[in-house]
Each structure stands twice: as C-alpha cells, then as structure tokens.
Write an enzyme that holds these catalytic residues in place. Sequence first.
Site, mmCIF file in Angstrom:
data_model
loop_
_atom_site.group_PDB
_atom_site.id
_atom_site.type_symbol
_atom_site.label_atom_id
_atom_site.label_comp_id
_atom_site.label_asym_id
_atom_site.label_seq_id
_atom_site.Cartn_x
_atom_site.Cartn_y
_atom_site.Cartn_z
ATOM 1 N N MET A 1 6.457 -8.941 -11.844
ATOM 2 C CA MET A 1 5.004 -8.906 -11.653
ATOM 3 C C MET A 1 4.302 -10.123 -12.260
ATOM 4 S SD MET A 1 2.257 -5.957 -12.710
ATOM 5 C CE MET A 1 3.101 -4.641 -11.861
ATOM 6 N N LYS B 1 -13.094 -18.079 5.888
ATOM 7 C CA LYS B 1 -12.827 -16.641 5.716
ATOM 8 C C LYS B 1 -11.815 -16.441 4.582
ATOM 9 C CE LYS B 1 -9.376 -16.896 9.423
ATOM 10 N NZ LYS B 1 -9.150 -16.721 10.871
ATOM 11 N N TYR C 1 15.539 -8.017 -13.311
ATOM 12 C CA TYR C 1 15.681 -6.646 -12.802
ATOM 13 C C TYR C 1 16.866 -6.529 -11.843
ATOM 14 C CZ TYR C 1 11.034 -5.190 -14.428
ATOM 15 O OH TYR C 1 9.953 -4.850 -15.191
#
Length: 343
Positions: free
Chosen positions: A290, A33, A242
């Site tokens: 990101m 799965k 950041y």
Amino acid sequence: MSTARLTIDIDSLVANWRALDAHTACDTAAVVKADGYGLGAGLVAKALAKAGARQFFVAVAEEGAALRRMLGPGPVICLFSGHMDGDTELIRSHELTPMLNSVDQMLRQVEALPHHPFGVQLDTGMNRLGMEGGEWAALRDLALTQNPVLIMSHLACADEPDHPMNAFQLKTFREMTDGLDTPLSLAATGGILLGADYHFDLTRPGIGLYGGLPYTDALPVVRLDLPIIQVRDIAPGETVGYGNSWKATRLSRIATVSAGYADGLIRAMGTTGVVYSGATPCPIVGRVSMDLITVDITALHDEPDALTILGPRQGVDDLAEAAGTIGYEILTSLGARYERQVI
Ligand SMILES: *Cc1c(COP(=O)(O)O)cnc(C)c1O
C-alpha cells in the site's frame, strides 16, 4: 521527510499545447477532465489560458464549476456529459457549456436555460456518448434554431492511424454536419496527428498535453521520485515482501521506497517494473504494497536518497507498459499523498 515528490513541469505542458496547436490551422482547446489528468485542473488550465487557450473541456458539471472558480470569467468551459438532471443550477451560475447527448438533454436545456450556450455531441460509431444519426435527424432543425456553439464527436481508434474506423467516423461526421455553419470538432490528441481532414474548427487534446502517447513528440511533464526509507542486505534464499513472492538468488541489497498502490503505483507493475537511480535501472522485487515498494539496488555502487519511477529514463507510457495499462491510467491514478512541486 518520506513523502514521495511529484514534479510537474508546467513549461513543458504549455510547450506541448503550443506544439499541438501548431499542427493545425484551427483553434486548440484543452481537456482537463479528471483533475487535469491527475496533475491539477486549475494549475494546468491557468497556465494554458495564459498561453492563449480559450476553451476547456471537463467530464462533469461539478468539475466545470470547480474549474470556473479557479479560472474566473472568460474562458469557455464545456461538459462532455451534457446537461444531466440536477446540473441546471451549476451550468447557469458557473457559465458552463454542456455538450448535449440526447433528446432528453436537449429538451432539458431549452426548457431550463433557453438562452444559455450549449453544444451538441454526436455519436459517429463509438457508441459511448452523443446523439445517433436518427435522433440527430429528428432534432437537428430544433437544435439549429437554438444556435449551438459547437457540434462535436469523438474518434474510437485515433491512436491507430491505419484503422478503417477513423475514415468511417470522419465520413459519418461529415454526413451528419453537412451544410451547417456551426463550429465543428472531431479530433482529440490522436485525431490531430491524423491530419488536416480531421481538424475542423477546434481540436480537443488531452493526453498529448501531459506527455503521453499517441503524441510521440511530447515533452515529458511529470517526474516522480520515491525516497528510500531503509536499505538491507539479504542472503540467497531469503524472500522479500507479502506472499514471499520474490526470492534472492544471490547476496542482494534491497531498498524500501516510500510509495505504493495507495499512491497509484498499481500492484501489477511489481512483476516487471523498474525504477531508476540516474541511468541505472533497478528492478522492483516482491509485491507492491500500500505504502511501500521494494527494489533490488545491488547494482548500485552508492546508496541514493531516492529512486525515480517517472522521469527522463521512464515516462508514463513506459511505466504503463510494465503495469499492463495505458499512460492515461498512470497519470489519473497519481496519488493525493505526493508532495507536489511545480517547476
Ligand atoms: C478525453 C477526451 C478527449 C481528450 O482525449 P485525449 O486522447 O486525451 O487527447 C477529447 N474528447 C473527448 C470526448 C474525450 O472524452
């Protein structure tokens, strides 16, 4: 090229399946799965079919249909979610075997696909999927006239061998299936390791195949190398990333590597995680962003081309611990952007 490289050791995966198979005297399926726990359901299932696996489990009908197209006819493909409204055509045309979870699903199956193979999933206490005792008692005779190919249930605490829930679910499963000659299945990876009482006719390992706990003897299957895009030296007092969340306390060499939370390297690993250059751990500093992660490589004497976040020194469960999660989530989060290499 700055794309991170995910290396999948398919021989180790096959060896893990064989080793789990050797733990039992019964058949061993494979759970593929979530796109084979993030590694590629087709890749994994084809290799395991070649090694002798005859039965595969996925979560939903669409996954089953995609897997059938990749595997071709022959292997049994089972659906944990059963037979949902709208699934009938996929189940029929792709020869999928739904594990029916409720009276509604059973009626849908016998009405829409009267001679099509199916299994039954029983709930033995996890309260997630499957028919409960009362429902099963009412339906059992009807179900048996339709010749289910499998009756299964799932353990909630199999990764904790001493948990009383294991024996409770085993007893409940036995009571619910007493006197039947239908093939039975209770164990996933954790259940296989609980011993022969839990094995019945078929086991359904997932995570152990992919190198994850609770199968401590698993061979590692994935390696993830992150190319260094840039290196800079920073002075004490300067900050990285950041929110200025990390501040250098000494002259520091910072490497910026190419991968971030969009690739499944979740932000939570930023506070305690490390990546490796050979045997040397290098701390992740600053926030994971990101597409990029910043790493303190001051301890290194040379400047490598890449740093290793998953590999021989740090497996999926080590990384999971640094991120406050489990190996399953690390694997199934592995991003679509990686250059994937199968060895
Ligand atoms: C995911 C799943 C498995 C496989 O479990 P692992 O812990 O990955 O071995 C087996 N059975 C069911 C019902 C599942 O949902």
